[in-house]
Design an enzyme around this catalytic site. Structure first.
Site, PDB file in Angstrom:
ATOM      1  N   LYS A  61       0.857  -1.188   0.000  1.00 20.10           N
ATOM      2  CA  LYS A  61       0.000   0.000   0.000  1.00 20.10           C
ATOM      3  C   LYS A  61       0.894   1.240   0.000  1.00 20.10           C
ATOM      4  O   LYS A  61       1.954   1.247   0.642  1.00 20.10           O
ATOM      5  CB  LYS A  61      -0.881  -0.039   1.251  1.00 20.10           C
ATOM      6  N   SER A 117      -9.644   1.544   2.918  1.00 16.01           N
ATOM      7  CA  SER A 117      -8.780   2.336   2.067  1.00 16.01           C
ATOM      8  C   SER A 117      -7.736   1.534   1.298  1.00 16.01           C
ATOM      9  O   SER A 117      -7.170   2.041   0.334  1.00 16.01           O
ATOM     10  CB  SER A 117      -8.090   3.403   2.912  1.00 16.01           C
ATOM     11  N   SER A 132      -9.643  -0.920   7.057  1.00 17.17           N
ATOM     12  CA  SER A 132      -9.051  -0.652   5.739  1.00 17.17           C
ATOM     13  C   SER A 132      -8.318  -1.812   5.090  1.00 17.17           C
ATOM     14  O   SER A 132      -7.971  -1.737   3.917  1.00 17.17           O
ATOM     15  CB  SER A 132      -8.101   0.547   5.823  1.00 17.17           C
TER      16      SER A 132
END
Lengths: 98, 486
Positions: free
Chosen positions: B80, B155, B179
């Site tokens: 990420k 996210s 997330s």
């Protein structure tokens, strides 16, 4: 907890405290959005928290303390590699006091 | 029929590598070719590091002795884009950090590199990890591989979509209120939020420090345990990381749930959860019973307060953490300002997107004089009560099972107008962050061609227990083998 509607002036004040720039449209949008969101928080009024200690971290970190031993750190040029403005080996900023 | 390489799990790829049926270069080319093929429609990456990855893979193939043997050696992965990678762009999907090149690796990156992992790129996300759909990326939304009109969740939407579509063998996400688990659920992959403190946060761009944890996003539970083995451990650079941990999660996978006591908190099955999701989880609980587990309905009455607690604490911490973006030390800087204050205001106005500004404002308000006790301290006290409520049910139950997300993947644009609607997506995942307990989401079924995730929560540091329960379910079902057709 008595939650007032958040006025535009109040939004501008919070933004000023934080030094966050907002457009006039942002200010009116945030005034209604923040009021709506804070309204949802009223639900916490229903919880009796007398005698309860606040929790900062859910898991206590036993490993937090250590000997203060000097070790390698980032070299200056690496530290400054993303700086928007540099002079000699320093971050360059506009005058704070004028 | 043999699977294309990009569809392999980590453990299958490792077997092929060990038997010299494939090289690390083959695996890396497979991932990069897949990226080339599907990335125009998925858009799960912010940065692809193809040349670097190939160079690394070739060097591993030519020097097999260079690193200790590990389960991850020579296998390509993604991170990420809020996890710092030395000399590789790390943007947090924000204009504020669109040119930020970290001078150091996050501890998890160091660990994966040490295990011989090969970075193929950085995954798209909601800006600064604030969002549940990846639509808050300042660069582009990511598309759900099961239906390109829909969001991948967020996210960590980029990582979940990349793993689901075979663009990498695994990815690391971060989870502050769901997330990792919510996008894993919406993309039909496995996502684990470890116990707070199990994995070092050093080098993770901070959102809400008392809630953030890094964890694996993988194709199955065995892979999840393999990645977890590699990233756990105390780190002197993160004083909240915990000293005593196991790192043999993968070895202790038994797949036996005979006698396991499962609690099913009824509050997670109430209004707001889609019927298809409810039916799927109920069906899954029957499967657990068949495997010898006992399933009992329980109650966690404080659940209804979790969302309010979270949306006070997380923005408060975020407002403090994000004050570092002042246009001076790193990141975007507005140049044409008259004064330092003007520069700072314009830097943040241009650098932060609408959701980040909203949360900064919310947090600054909640922390401001006159409201601090009413909001922040009140929320911290309710947090104590939520934590204690979980602790008390774990005296009687080994794991808790719930839906991960109240719905399957929603349409891009469907929830962007109303922040409160968007916040409700995290209603089932937020409590684990507030309490700091571990929780995993695994594929449990489909509705109209869209994946449904099941969440398994456990007591502090009981990753072994929840991984075992997840593994047992996985062994008994085929959901984890489903792949989107792209």
């Amino acid at each position: 907890m008595n939650i007032p509607k958040i006025s535009k002036e109040e939004v501008e004040n919070i933004a000023l405290v934080y030094r966050l720039g907002l457009s006039p449209e942002d200010v009116s949008r945030l005034s209604s959005e923040l009021s709506n969101i804070l309204d949802q928080f009223r639900i916490l009024d229903n919880v009796d928290t007398s005698g309860i200690n606040p929790t900062g971290h859910s898991v206590s970190a036993d490993g937090a303390m250590r000997e203060d031993e000097p070790s390698k750190s980032l070299p200056v040029n690496k530290t400054l590699q993303n700086a928007p403005s540099v002079e000699n080996d320093y971050f360059k900023v506009k005058a704070v006091l004028e | 029929m043999t699977l294309p390489l990009y569809e392999l799990t980590i453990h299958d790829a490792k077997d092929l590598l060990d038997n010299q049926m494939v090289s690390s270069e083959d695996l890396t080319r497979a991932a990069l070719d897949r990226i080339k093929q599907v990335e125009p429609s998925i858009k799960s990456f912010v940065t692809v590091t193809g040349d670097l990855a190939l160079e690394e893979a070739k060097s591993f193939d030519q020097n097999p002795g260079v690193l200790p043997s590990s389960n991850l050696r020579g296998i390509p992965f993604q991170l990420k884009d809020n996890i710092c990678t030395q000399d590789i762009l790390t943007t947090c999907s924000s204009n504020m950090l669109s040119e930020f090149i970290p001078p150091y690796d996050a501890t998890v990156v160091e660990k994966l590199k040490h295990s011989g992992g090969i970075i193929v790129g950085k995954g798209n996300m909601d800006e600064f990890a604030m969002g549940s759909s990846t639509e808050n990326s300042a660069f582009h939304p990511t598309h759900n591989p099961w239906d390109l009109e829909r969001v991948p969740g967020g996210s960590s939407g980029g990582p979940a979509a990349a793993v689901a579509s075979g663009e990498c063998f695994y990815s690391l996400g971060s989870d502050t209120g769901g997330s990792i688990r919510q996008p894993a659920s919406l993309c039909g992959v496995v996502g684990l939020k470890p116990t707070y403190g199990l994995v070092s946060r050093y080098g993770l761009v901070a959102f809400a420090s008392s809630l953030d944890q890094i964890g694996p996003i993988t194709k199955d539970v065995r892979d999840c345990s393999i990645v977890l083995d590699a990233i756990v451990g105390h780190d002197p650079m993160d004083s909240t990381s915990i000293a005593t941990v196991s790192n043999c999660y993968s070895k202790s996978l038994k797949g036996d749930v005979n006698g396991l006591k499962i609690g099913v908190p009824k509050e997670y099955f109430e209004a707001g959860v889609d019927k298809s999701v409810l039916d799927c989880i109920k069906e899954s609980l029957l499967a657990f019973e068949k495997l010898g587990a006992t399933v009992s309905e329980i109650s966690l009455p404080l659940t209804k307060y979790a969302l309010a607690v979270y949306y006070i604490l997380a923005p408060s911490e975020a407002s403090a953490n994000l004050s570092r973006y002042d246009g001076v030390k790193y990141g975007y800087s507005y140049k044409d300002a008259g004064s330092i204050w003007d520069a700072m205001e314009k830097t943040r106005q241009n650098g932060f997107g609408p959701e980040v500004s909203r949360r900064i404002m919310l947090g600054t308000y909640a922390l401001s004089a006159g409201y601090y006790d009413a909001y922040y301290v009140k929320a911290q006290k309710v947090r104590t009560m939520i934590r204690d409520e979980f602790s008390s049910v774990f005296n009687d139950y080994d794991v808790l099972i719930t839906p991960t997300s109240p719905s399957t993947a929603f349409l891009i644009g469907e929830k962007t107008e109303d922040p409160l609607q968007m916040y409700l997506n995290d209603i089932c995942t937020i409590p684990a962050n507030i309490a700091g307990i571990p929780a995993i989401s695994i594929p449990a079924g489909f509705s109209n061609g869209l994946p449904i995730g099941m969440q398994i929560m456990g007591n502090y540091f009981s990753e072994n227990t929840i991984l075992n329960a997840a593994y047992a379910f996985e062994q008994a079902t085929e959901w984890h083998k489903m792949r989107p057709s792209l």
